[in-house]
Design an enzyme around this catalytic site. Structure first.
Site: not given
Length: 335
Positions: A46-47, A51, A119, A121, A123, A187, A228, A305
């Protein structure tokens, strides 16, 4: 579906040729090409190369500068400001990075505010140079108003990504990079391109009804992750990378776009923290305690991650990257 395999060198060359032929300066073309190639390399499609379609469209619509030179300001003992001059954020970030690292090493903590940038890209690309320097990093940026607040039905927030990085000795850094929306807008756009429904909970249509139709959600509003809780994080990003640094909120960015369909315009905030300045001679001991935490996570079967991204990187270095034939042709047609 027919595909095309590209070496990383071929992917970079394709991207750079597209950017240069559309008028980007050598400096900007190189930075953008490296960035989208890295996204594709790391499995962050997705990046990645996709792009380029939005990047060139934003330039053709007059919503980004192709050649602005950033101005870097030593704002305060622990603050750097960079004025991107209406260009994409990447060159401004790269030129401000050495001063940010120097200030973090001197003060223990430092901030970089990038203003007047467009912007697109991921992070993680702004966090990894900090972890490579042994620093803890945080970054956030608003986008266009595409996301409804929790309990609302109209777009107000951006996808408002946040990223965090922790350096690890001899191992890939711990880095997460996530939108505060339930999914990145890219996405949803990729689902639309592939003719696939999106998962429930990603967005609502223009009447405020839940929808799995990507076009209906793009016309309506995306939703935050976690109700929330994600909404509160999204508002935090609006404030930290908007009014705090004297730049636009997502709603202001969308109004500035005036319906052109360009990529988001505004600011980005990056923080760098030096463990050695916080901890002194005890730094190694406490960084080892962090490794105990990571090991305990993995022992339960949890994936850290960034693990998948670094695994994709290793594979791409050997095998290159594969994109659909239709995407390859759409990108090639931009030249």
């Amino acid at each position: 579906m027919e595909t095309v395999n590209l070496t990383l060198s071929e992917a970079y060359t394709l991207a750079r040729e597209v950017l240069s032929s559309n008028g980007f300066s050598a400096e900007h073309a190189d930075a953008i090409a490296r960035n989208v190639t890295a996204g594709e390399r790391d499995g962050c499609v997705s990046h990645g190369l996709w792009r380029l379609l939005g990047i060139v469209e934003t330039l053709r619509k007059g919503k980004v500068s192709a050649d602005a030179r950033p101005q870097i300001f030593d704002q305060a003992p622990a603050i750097v400001k960079a004025d991107a001059g209406g260009a994409f954020s990447l060159v401004a970030y790269e030129q401000a990075l050495p001063l940010l690292i120097s200030k973090a090493s001197a003060c223990g903590i430092a901030a970089l505010a990038i203003n007047r940038c467009v912007h697109f890209s991921a992070l993680f690309a702004d966090i990894e140079p900090l972890t490579d320097a042994g620093l803890v990093g945080y970054a956030c940026t608003p986008s266009h108003a595409w996301v409804a607040p929790s309990g609302g039905t109209r777009p107000l927030f951006g996808t408002n990504p946040i990223a965090f990085g922790w350096p690890r000795k001899g191992k890939p850094p711990y880095i997460f990079d996530m939108a505060t929306s339930a999914a990145a807008r890219g996405e949803i756009q990729l689902h639309l391109r592939a003719g696939k429904a999106i998962p429930e909970g990603w967005g609502i249509d223009s009447e405020g009804r839940p929808s799995t139709d990507p076009q209906a959600v793009l016309n309506g509003a995306m939703l935050t992750f976690g109700g929330h809780k994600g909404s509160a994080f999204a508002a935090m990003v609006e404030l930290l990378a908007g009014p705090l640094i004297g730049d636009m909120t997502s709603a202001e960015s969308l109004a500035w776009d005036e319906g052109a369909g360009g990529l988001p315009y505004g600011g980005e905030l990056i923080l760098a923290l030096d463990p050695s300045r916080f901890l002194g001679d005890e730094a190694h001991h406490h960084l080892d305690r962090a490794e105990t935490l990571f090991a305990a996570m993995q022992e339960q079967g949890a994936r850290l991650p960034g693990e998948r991204r670094f695994s994709s990187r290793e594979k791409s270095l050997l095998e290159g990257v594969t994109i659909t034939r239709s995407l390859f042709e759409d990108i090639s047609a931009l030249r």
